[in-house]
Design an enzyme around this catalytic site. Structure first.
Site, PDB file in Angstrom:
ATOM      1  N   GLY A 129       6.350  -6.050  -1.821  1.00  0.00           N
ATOM      2  CA  GLY A 129       5.189  -5.817  -2.655  1.00  0.00           C
ATOM      3  C   GLY A 129       4.988  -4.341  -2.942  1.00  0.00           C
ATOM      4  N   GLY A 159       1.837  -1.484  -4.389  1.00  0.00           N
ATOM      5  CA  GLY A 159       0.411  -1.312  -4.608  1.00  0.00           C
ATOM      6  C   GLY A 159       0.119  -0.015  -5.333  1.00  0.00           C
ATOM      7  CB  SER A 160      -3.110   1.656  -6.018  1.00  0.00           C
ATOM      8  OG  SER A 160      -3.693   0.504  -6.566  1.00  0.00           O
ATOM      9  N   GLY A 165       1.708   2.877  -2.922  1.00  0.00           N
ATOM     10  CA  GLY A 165       2.982   2.795  -2.230  1.00  0.00           C
ATOM     11  C   GLY A 165       3.596   1.408  -2.279  1.00  0.00           C
ATOM     12  CB  VAL A 209       4.359  -3.694   1.458  1.00  0.00           C
ATOM     13  CG1 VAL A 209       4.335  -4.366   2.838  1.00  0.00           C
ATOM     14  CG2 VAL A 209       3.017  -3.054   1.168  1.00  0.00           C
ATOM     15  CE  LYS A 259      -0.917   0.289   1.639  1.00  0.00           C
ATOM     16  NZ  LYS A 259      -2.351  -0.073   1.694  1.00  0.00           N
ATOM     17  CG  ASP A 317      -9.236  -2.796  -4.228  1.00  0.00           C
ATOM     18  OD1 ASP A 317      -8.086  -2.334  -4.103  1.00  0.00           O
ATOM     19  OD2 ASP A 317      -9.639  -3.358  -5.260  1.00  0.00           O
TER      20      ASP A 317
END
Length: 875
Positions: free
Chosen positions: A682, A684-685, A687, A689, A704, A810
C-alpha cells in the site's frame, strides 16, 4: 635486582609461580627463568598461564640479554613501558590475554631489530598502530587484536616483506584496507574482522597473495563483489570469512576448485543467485555458513549443492537459513557427515516433508527447521538425536502428534514446535528433558490437560509458551515448581478453575499471560510475591474480587490487563494504576474510582445511621431497575459482540506487549527483501507500506516507510509515534517498534513497524470486487455491524479512555484494517491530535470551529457536522 623489582609489581600469585624467587636460589634456577650458558644472563622470561595479577615493572628493560618474553594468559594491568624498546636482543614478545592498557610502545623498532613475533592481543590497548612497526625487517607475526585500537591500518605495513601472519581483528580501525598489503607476497593470514572498515577489498589482495590461507574481514562495513577467479588466484585458501558486511553478487563457481577450503563464512550479506553445485568437492569443509543472504531462486533445484556436501566427511556446521531457497526438503541432508553438530535451514521457501532418516545425524547439537512450508509429521527418528540441545521446528505446517520418543533427547535446553498443526496431547516423556530452559508449543491443536509433569519441570527458567491450543482443566499446582521461570503464557485455551496458590512461588516471573480462558476466583491475592512482574494479562476470564492495593507497589509492572472479568470495588491510583495507557479494566461493570482517565464512576460514600442505609437501599433499587432496562435494550448487540469475541484467535504479537524492540535499517531492509515492490502492500500520503518478516520476533509485519522528501512526512512520523506509543486497544493497529536511522546511502530513514493485517483495508472490501481468492464487496449485514462496533470501540477508547484524549482526524475506510478474522483495527495516526481534558464550564452549548483535517477531497458521511460540545473538540 630487575627480576625482584618485577616480582614487587605482582599483587597476587595464586599458583605460587614466584615462590622460588628468593636469595636462597641462583636466579637462573627460578621458576620461569632461562639463562644463557655462556654468560649466565637471563634470556627467557616465561610465566605464561600463571594467573598473576599486577603491573609490569619498567625494570624488565634492564634484562638486556632477554630474547623471549612469555607473559600471556595472566591478569597484568597498567601500561607497557616504553623502556621495553631497549631490549635490542628481543625476538619474541607475547603479552596477550591480559588487561594491559595504554598505547603500544612506539620505540620497539628503535633497537629491537630482531623482533620476529609480537603478540599483544586480547588486551585493552588504545591509540593507533605505530607506523614504526613497519621498520622491523624480521617481523613475520603481528597480533594486535582484539584491543581498542583506533585509526586506520598503516599502509607502511606493506614494507614488512617478512610478514606472514597479520592479525588486527577486534579493534576499532576505520577507513579502507590499504592496497599496500598486497605487496607482502608471502602473507598467509590476514585477519581484519570486527572493525569499522569500509570500502571494497583491493583487487590486488585477491590477485597477488597466492599464498593466502586465511582471509577474514567479517563484521565490518565492506561492500563489493567477489572476483570470478578467486578460486584460482587464491588456491590455498582454508578460511574465507566475509560475514556481516554488504557484499553483493554471486558466489563464484571457482570456489569449488579450492580443495583446501575448511571454513566458508558468508552470512549476513546480500549475496544472491544460485550456489555452485560442486561447492563441497574439496571434501575438507568443516563450516559452511551462507545464512542471511538472498541466495536461491525459489526453484526446485536450489538445494542441489547439498548433495556435494555429503562428500565432506568432517562437516561440522551447515547453516543456510534466511535465504530464498526453494524446492523440496532434500533427502540428501540425512546423508551428511555424522560429525555435523549444527544444521539450520529455516526461513526459506522449502516444502515437502522432513526425511525419516534425519536421525542419522546422531551428533547434532542444534537443528533449526522453522518458517518454511514443510508439511507432514515429525519423524520418530528425531528421538535418536540424543546429543541435541536446541530443536527449532516452529512456524511450519507440521501435523500429527508430537513423537513420544522426543523425551529421549534428554540434553534439550530449547524446544520450539509452536505455530504448526500438531494434534493430540503433550507427551509425558518430555518430563525426561530435565535441562529444558524454554519450551514453545503455542498455536497448535493440542488438547487434553496440561500435564503436571511438564508444567512442573523446574529447569524451565526462560519461557513456557502453551497459548492458542485447546487445553482444558485447571492449571496444575505443580506450576509452583517454576521458581526461576521468567515468562508463562497459557492464554487462549479452555482452562478453568481457580489459580493455584503455588503460583506465588514463581517469584522470578516477569511476564504472565492467562487471557482468554475461563479461570475464576479471587486471583490477585496469589500475586503478592511476584514483585518482579512486568507484564500481567488476566483479561477475558471470570476472575472476581477487588483489586488489591499492593499491586501499586510493584515497581517493575509496566502493563496490567484485567479487562472483561468480574472485578469490583475501587481501582487504585498509584504505581501502574496511575498510567491509563499501561492498564486496562474495561468490561468490569462493578469497578469504580481510579484515575480520571479511566472514566469510571465515582465510588459510593457509605453514610452512617438509618438514613444512610435507607438512602443506599433506594440507590440500589434505582440502579437495579436501570440495569434491568439496559440489559433488555442491549442484549441483542451484546450477544453478537460476545459470540464474535469468543471466536477471536490470539494475536501472534501478544508476547511483544510491554516490550520495546530496537531495529536497524539493515534489519528492515532484509525483512522486506530490500523494500521490494513484490512486498509493497500500500501507499499513502507520506510513504509506502511493505510486508516483511522481522527475524527477531519471527512474525509477519507491516513496515511503513516515510518519504521524507514530502513536506510534513517527518511531522507525520512524530505524530504517529506520539499517538501509538501510549495507547493499547484490541481495535487499534499495534505498533511493534519504530526506526529512525540512516540508510546505506547515508540518507535519513524513518519507518514504523506495525502488526500485519492479512485482509487489508476496509476500503478494498467496500469498493473492490476481486482480490486473489477473496470475493470482496460482499460484506453482509452482520460483518458490517461487527466492523462498525469495532471502529466505535476504538474511537470511544481514543476519546474517553486515553491518558490524553486523541482525535484521529483522518478516519476513513482506507485507514481501517481487517485481521484474519475480519476484526477491524483503526490505523494511520499521522494526523492525530492530542487534546487535554477540559472540564466543561458555563455554557454547555458553547462551540468553536476548527479547520478540517484529513484526506483532501474526502469527508466521511456524518463528519461534516461535528458536535463541538464534546470535551475533545472544546478548543
Amino acid at each position: 635486582m630487575a627480576l625482584l623489582s618485577f616480582k614487587d609489581g605482582i599483587t597476587s600469585d595464586p599458583l605460587g609461580a614466584l615462590s622460588s624467587w628468593n636469595h636462597t636460589l641462583h636466579f637462573c634456577n627460578w621458576n620461569g627463568i632461562t639463562c644463557g650458558r655462556r654468560h649466565q644472563r637471563v634470556t627467557v622470561l616465561n610465566l605464561s598461564g600463571q594467573n598473576l595479577v599486577g603491573t609490569l615493572s619498567p625494570a624488565i628493560s634492564n634484562l638486556t640479554f632477554l630474547r623471549e618474553i612469555h607473559l600471556q594468559e595472566n591478569s597484568f594491568n597498567g601500561q607497557i613501558s616504553q623502556d621495553i624498546g631497549r631490549l635490542f636482543r628481543l625476538r619474541y614478545l607475547n603479552m596477550s590475554h591480559n588487561s594491559l592498557g595504554g598505547e603500544i610502545p612506539s620505540n620497539l623498532s628503535t633497537h629491537c631489530r630482531d623482533l620476529q613475533i609480537i603478540n599483544l592481543g586480547y588486551n585493552e590497548l588504545i591509540g593507533k598502530i605505530p607506523i614504526q612497526l613497519s621498520t622491523l625487517p624480521k617481523l613475520f607475526s603481528l597480533y594486535l587484536g582484539p584491543n581498542l585500537l583506533t585509526g586506520s591500518i598503516p599502509p607502511q605495513l606493506g614494507n614488512v616483506s617478512a610478514l606472514i601472519y597479520l592479525f588486527l581483528g577486534g579493534n576499532r580501525l576505520v577507513r579502507h584496507i590499504p592496497d599496500d598489503l598486497a605487496r607482502i607476497s608471502h602473507l598467509k593470514w590476514i585477519v581484519l574482522s570486527e572493525n569499522l572498515l569500509s570500502g571494497t577489498v583491493p583487487s590486488s589482495v585477491y590477485n597477488n597473495l597466492s599464498f593466502l590461507e586465511t582471509f577474514a574481514v567479517a563484521v565490518n562495513q565492506l561492500h563489493g563483489t567477489l572476483p570470478p577467479s578467486i578460486g584460482f588466484s587464491l588456491p590455498n585458501l582454508q578460511y574465507l570469512l566475509l560475514g556481516f558486511n554488504q557484499f553483493t553478487g554471486h558466489i563464484p563457481n571457482s570456489l569449488s576448485n579450492v580443495s583446501s577450503l575448511e571454513w566458508l563464512g558468508m552470512s549476513g550479506n546480500q549475496f544472491s543467485g544460485p550456489v555452485p553445485e560442486n561447492i563441497g568437492w574439496g571434501k575438507n569443509l568443516l563450516i559452511f555458513d551462507l545464512s542471511y543472504n538472498y541466495l536461491g531462486l525459489g526453484r526446485a533445484d536450489d538445494l542441489k549443492f547439498i548433495t556435494s556436501l555429503t562428500n565432506c566427511s568432517n562437516l561440522n556446521q551447515l547453516t543456510i537459513q534466511r535465504n530464498h531457497f526453494g524446492g523440496l526438503f532434500p533427502n540428501s541432508i540425512a546423508n551428511l557427515s555424522t560429525h555435523l553438530e549444527y544444521l539450520a535451514i529455516g526461513r526459506n521457501q522449502i516444502s515437502g516433508s522432513i526425511p525419516s532418516q534425519i536421525g542419522n545425524l546422531i551428533n547434532l547439537k542444534a537443528l533449526g527447521i522453522y518458517f518454511t512450508f514443510i508439511t507432514g509429521s515429525i519423524p520418530t527418528s528425531i528421538g535418536m538425536l540424543q546429543n541435541l540441545q536446541r530443536l527449532y521446528m516452529g512456524n511450519n505446517s507440521l501435523s500429527g502428534k508430537i513423537p513420544y520418543n522426543i523425551g529421549n533427547i534428554t540434553q534439550l535446553t530449547a524446544l520450539d514446535l509452536g505455530s504448526n498443526n500438531l494434534q493430540g496431547s503433550i507427551p509425558l516423556s518430555l518430563a525426561n528433558c530435565t535441562k529444558l530452559l524454554t519450551l514453545r508449543l503455542s498455536q497448535n491443536n493440542l488438547r487434553g490437560t496440561i500435564p503436571k509433569q511438564i508444567i512442573g519441570l523446574s529447569s524451565l527458567s526462560i519461557a513456557l509458551y502453551l497459548s492458542g491450543n485447546f487445553f482444558t482443566g485447571s492449571l496444575p499446582s505443580e506450576v509452583g515448581n517454576l521458581k526461576l521461570l521468567e515468562l508463562l503464557d497459557v492464554s487462549q485455551n479452555k482452562l478453568s478453575g481457580e489459580i493455584p496458590s503455588t503460583l506465588a512461588n514463581c517469584n522470578s516471573m516477569r511476564e504472565l499471560y492467562m487471557l482468554g480462558n475461563a479461570f475464576r476466583g479471587n486471583v490477585l491475592s496469589v500475586f503478592t510475591t511476584l514483585t518482579s512482574i512486568e507484564v500481567l494479562d488476566l483479561s477475558d476470564n471470570n476472575f472476581s474480587g477487588t483489586i488489591s492495593k499492593y499491586l501499586e507497589g510493584f515497581k517493575f509492572l509496566q502493563y496490567l490487563n484485567l479487562s472483561f472479568n468480574n472485578f469490583e470495588g475501587e481501582v487504585p491510583k498509584q504505581g501502574v494504576f496511575g498510567n491509563a495507557s499501561a492498564i486496562s479494566v474495561v468490561g468490569n461493570d462493578n469497578l469504580c474510582g481510579g484515575i480520571p482517565e479511566l472514566m469510571l464512576p465515582a465510588c459510593p460514600v457509605l453514610a452512617k445511621g438509618r438514613r444512610g442505609k435507607a438512602h443506599v437501599s433506594r440507590v440500589i433499587i434505582l440502579v437495579a431497575s436501570a440495569v434491568v432496562c439496559l440489559i433488555f435494550l442491549l442484549c441483542v448487540p451484546a450477544s453478537l459482540y460476545w459470540i464474535r469475541k469468543s471466536k477471536k484467535k490470539p494475536s501472534s504479537l501478544s508476547s511483544m506487549d510491554g516490550r520495546h524492540l530496537k531495529v536497524s535499517y539493515a534489519e528492515l531492509f532484509k525483512a522486506t527483501d530490500g523494500f521490494s515492490s513484490a512486498n509493497l502492500i500500500g501507499t499513502g500520503s507520506y510513504g509506502s507500506v511493505y510486508k516483511g518478516i522481522l527475524s527477531r520476533i519471527e512474525n509477519v509485519v507491516a513496515v511503513k516507510v516515510l518519504n521524507l522528501h514530502l513536506r510534513g512526512a517527518s511531522k507525520s512520523f512524530i505524530a504517529e509515534c506520539n499517538a501509538l506509543r501510549n495507547i493499547r486497544h484490541r481495535n487499534l493497529v499495534k505498533i511493534i517498534t519504530s526506526c529512525s536511522s540512516i540508510d546505506f546511502g547515508g540518507n535519513d530513514f524513518k519507518a514504523l513497524v506495525l502488526e500485519f493485517m492479512p485482509n487489508g483495508s476496509l476500503e478494498k472490501w467496500l469498493h473492490s470486487k476481486l482480490d486473489g481468492q477473496h470475493q470482496l464487496g460482499s460484506l453482509n449485514f452482520i460483518k458490517r455491524l461487527n466492523i462498525a462496533i469495532d471502529i466505535a470501540s476504538a474511537v470511544d477508547y481514543l476519546h474517553h479512555h486515553c491518558h490524553t484524549p486523541i482525535a484521529h482526524c483522518d478516519l476513513k475506510p482506507s485507514n481501517i484494517f481487517l485481521d484474519e478474522d475480519m476484526n477491524a483495527h483503526v490505523g494511520d495516526f499521522g494526523l492525530a491530535k492530542f487534546y487535554p481534558r477540559i472540564i466543561q464550564s458555563s455554557s454547555e452549548d458553547q462551540s468553536s470551529t476548527t479547520g478540517l483535517k484529513g484526506t483532501i477531497g474526502y469527508i466521511a458521511p456524518g463528519n461534516n457536522f461535528i458536535n463541538f460540545r464534546h470535551p475533545v473538540y472544546s478548543q
